[in-house]
Enzyme design. Structure first.
Site, PDB file in Angstrom:
ATOM      1  N   ARG A  68     -23.051 -10.312  10.762  1.00 48.46           N
ATOM      2  CA  ARG A  68     -22.209  -9.265  10.196  1.00 48.46           C
ATOM      3  C   ARG A  68     -22.222  -8.004  11.057  1.00 48.46           C
ATOM      4  O   ARG A  68     -23.264  -7.383  11.257  1.00 48.46           O
ATOM      5  CB  ARG A  68     -22.653  -8.917   8.767  1.00 48.46           C
ATOM      6  CG  ARG A  68     -21.682  -7.971   8.059  1.00 48.46           C
ATOM      7  CD  ARG A  68     -22.157  -7.596   6.660  1.00 48.46           C
ATOM      8  NE  ARG A  68     -21.158  -6.790   5.973  1.00 48.46           N
ATOM      9  CZ  ARG A  68     -20.976  -5.472   6.144  1.00 48.46           C
ATOM     10  NH1 ARG A  68     -21.768  -4.823   6.994  1.00 48.46           N
ATOM     11  NH2 ARG A  68     -20.031  -4.829   5.490  1.00 48.46           N
ATOM     12  N   LEU A 108       5.982  -6.057   4.675  1.00 48.80           N
ATOM     13  CA  LEU A 108       5.842  -7.376   5.269  1.00 48.80           C
ATOM     14  C   LEU A 108       7.228  -7.904   5.634  1.00 48.80           C
ATOM     15  O   LEU A 108       8.148  -7.845   4.811  1.00 48.80           O
ATOM     16  CB  LEU A 108       5.184  -8.346   4.281  1.00 48.80           C
ATOM     17  CG  LEU A 108       4.952  -9.744   4.839  1.00 48.80           C
ATOM     18  CD1 LEU A 108       3.817  -9.725   5.848  1.00 48.80           C
ATOM     19  CD2 LEU A 108       4.654 -10.723   3.722  1.00 48.80           C
ATOM     20  N   LYS A 128       0.243 -10.091   7.853  1.00 49.59           N
ATOM     21  CA  LYS A 128       0.009 -10.914   6.664  1.00 49.59           C
ATOM     22  C   LYS A 128      -1.481 -11.246   6.603  1.00 49.59           C
ATOM     23  O   LYS A 128      -1.925 -12.358   6.899  1.00 49.59           O
ATOM     24  CB  LYS A 128       0.876 -12.172   6.698  1.00 49.59           C
ATOM     25  CG  LYS A 128       1.124 -12.781   5.321  1.00 49.59           C
ATOM     26  CD  LYS A 128       2.268 -13.774   5.359  1.00 49.59           C
ATOM     27  CE  LYS A 128       2.478 -14.465   4.022  1.00 49.59           C
ATOM     28  NZ  LYS A 128       2.933 -13.559   2.961  1.00 49.59           N
ATOM     29  N   HIS A 170     -19.021  -4.919  12.272  1.00 44.72           N
ATOM     30  CA  HIS A 170     -17.611  -4.575  12.101  1.00 44.72           C
ATOM     31  C   HIS A 170     -16.756  -4.917  13.319  1.00 44.72           C
ATOM     32  O   HIS A 170     -15.627  -5.380  13.179  1.00 44.72           O
ATOM     33  CB  HIS A 170     -17.462  -3.078  11.774  1.00 44.72           C
ATOM     34  CG  HIS A 170     -17.814  -2.732  10.357  1.00 44.72           C
ATOM     35  ND1 HIS A 170     -19.092  -2.852   9.868  1.00 44.72           N
ATOM     36  CD2 HIS A 170     -17.047  -2.285   9.334  1.00 44.72           C
ATOM     37  CE1 HIS A 170     -19.109  -2.478   8.587  1.00 44.72           C
ATOM     38  NE2 HIS A 170     -17.878  -2.131   8.240  1.00 44.72           N
ATOM     39  N   GLU A 217       8.157  -1.780  -0.559  1.00 43.93           N
ATOM     40  CA  GLU A 217       8.351  -3.160  -1.014  1.00 43.93           C
ATOM     41  C   GLU A 217       7.711  -3.276  -2.380  1.00 43.93           C
ATOM     42  O   GLU A 217       7.453  -2.266  -3.043  1.00 43.93           O
ATOM     43  CB  GLU A 217       7.743  -4.147  -0.008  1.00 43.93           C
ATOM     44  CG  GLU A 217       6.275  -3.918   0.284  1.00 43.93           C
ATOM     45  CD  GLU A 217       5.697  -4.871   1.317  1.00 43.93           C
ATOM     46  OE1 GLU A 217       6.370  -5.864   1.659  1.00 43.93           O
ATOM     47  OE2 GLU A 217       4.563  -4.643   1.766  1.00 43.93           O
ATOM     48  N   ARG A 220       5.842 -15.722  12.477  1.00 47.04           N
ATOM     49  CA  ARG A 220       5.200 -14.606  11.771  1.00 47.04           C
ATOM     50  C   ARG A 220       3.684 -14.757  11.791  1.00 47.04           C
ATOM     51  O   ARG A 220       2.949 -13.761  11.928  1.00 47.04           O
ATOM     52  CB  ARG A 220       5.724 -14.514  10.340  1.00 47.04           C
ATOM     53  CG  ARG A 220       5.237 -13.270   9.603  1.00 47.04           C
ATOM     54  CD  ARG A 220       5.910 -13.076   8.270  1.00 47.04           C
ATOM     55  NE  ARG A 220       5.613 -14.165   7.336  1.00 47.04           N
ATOM     56  CZ  ARG A 220       6.072 -14.205   6.088  1.00 47.04           C
ATOM     57  NH1 ARG A 220       6.858 -13.241   5.626  1.00 47.04           N
ATOM     58  NH2 ARG A 220       5.759 -15.211   5.289  1.00 47.04           N
ATOM     59  N   TYR A 279      -2.738 -15.264   7.082  1.00 42.46           N
ATOM     60  CA  TYR A 279      -2.291 -16.456   6.370  1.00 42.46           C
ATOM     61  C   TYR A 279      -0.773 -16.530   6.360  1.00 42.46           C
ATOM     62  O   TYR A 279      -0.073 -15.568   6.708  1.00 42.46           O
ATOM     63  CB  TYR A 279      -2.825 -16.452   4.933  1.00 42.46           C
ATOM     64  CG  TYR A 279      -2.128 -15.476   4.007  1.00 42.46           C
ATOM     65  CD1 TYR A 279      -1.163 -15.915   3.098  1.00 42.46           C
ATOM     66  CD2 TYR A 279      -2.422 -14.112   4.021  1.00 42.46           C
ATOM     67  CE1 TYR A 279      -0.512 -15.027   2.255  1.00 42.46           C
ATOM     68  CE2 TYR A 279      -1.789 -13.216   3.184  1.00 42.46           C
ATOM     69  CZ  TYR A 279      -0.834 -13.679   2.290  1.00 42.46           C
ATOM     70  OH  TYR A 279      -0.186 -12.798   1.466  1.00 42.46           O
TER      71      TYR A 279
END
Length: 285
Positions: free
Chosen positions: A97, A200, A144, A99, A176, A49, A30
């Site tokens: 589903r 980040l 992110k 992995h 951070e 980014r 995101y």
């Protein structure tokens, strides 16, 4: 008004599959883009980014930059606030589903906006409280990712103590905060950790470094020891929503004088000036 998979609609009408890998695994990325006076701030850098995060998880970008720019523009127009946070999310899509990353899925693309409310003048004047916690998140904090449970847990621990942020250390070194980057002032010099897989790469972090360079403010980008954090004269957190916010209490003890310091106040003012200049620039610049 939001955008989901090709359509604009009220958020109440939005639907995704329960098998979407973003829902099942947090398999998505995101971006959050601040918008001032209906103009996105550093959109190109945010899209770079976003691409970097997608590349890191082997997710093909469903849109060129021009399409993202169009979508962001339409969302801004479709919502009532002059200042907004525009949120972009791309997940790998819906699949049985399993992995391992499936091939050939159609990504789920979601864009929404919310009102952008910067820190109040009172908070800027007084500074905020923070605590120091061990950074126990995964080792790819440069992505992110929508998988933010670790950050949420740390931020909640801070909130439990009446603090605005959790500042994180790993192996005795500052990384951070749970939702922001961190700068400290030590012996008059601004210090901040270098970009790595442990933090980040913040857009506001980049702007602050540009401001420091442009105004010949002494600074170093290097590893910052926990002891330097705890003995700092000033501490700031930076992010799109918090901009440049002083931390004046750390683990219940005052930072420096217990008020925002002179270096941070100058950088905050320069950031406001920079932001205003960008918003006044011609739209094509």
């Amino acid at each position: 008004m939001i955008y989901l998979n090709g359509d604009f609609m009220p958020i109440e009408q939005a639907r995704i599959s329960v098998l979407d890998r973003g829902f099942i695994f947090g398999d998505g990325v995101y971006e959050v883009i601040p918008v001032y006076s209906r103009r996105p701030f550093r959109l190109a850098e945010h899209l770079v980014r976003l691409q970097s995060s997608m590349d890191a998880i082997r997710l093909v970008n469903p849109n060129p930059a021009s399409k993202w720019t169009e979508l962001v523009g339409r969302i801004i127009v479709a919502n009532p606030w002059e200042d907004q946070n525009v949120y972009l999310q791309v997940t790998r899509g819906a699949a049985k589903r399993d992995h391992a990353f499936p091939k050939g899925l159609k990504p789920t693309v979601f864009v929404m906006a919310s009102e952008l409310v910067p820190p109040s003048a009172e908070l800027v004047k007084s500074g905020a409280k923070a605590i120091v916690l061990p950074d126990n998140r995964w080792l790819r904090c440069d992505i992110k990712s929508t998988s933010l449970l670790g950050n949420c847990m740390l931020r909640t621990l801070a909130a439990d103590e009446g603090c605005a942020e959790a500042i994180l250390v790993r192996d005795g070194v500052l990384t951070e905060a749970s939702a922001s980057n961190v700068f400290v002032v030590k012996s008059g010099t601004v210090l901040t950790p270098p970009k790595s897989h442990l933090i980040l790469p913040g857009i506001t972090y980049d702007v602050v470094l540009e401001i420091l360079r442009a105004n010949a403010i002494a600074h170093e980008v290097r590893p910052v020891a926990e002891s330097e954090l705890r003995s700092a004269e000033e501490i700031w957190i930076t992010s799109s929503s918090r901009e440049v916010l002083a931390i004046t209490t750390l683990d219940g003890k005052q930072v420096g004088s217990g008020r925002p310091g002179s270096v941070g106040e100058r950088v905050h003012a320069l950031y406001q000036q920079y932001k205003a200049n960008v918003m006044r620039a011609p739209a094509h610049a």
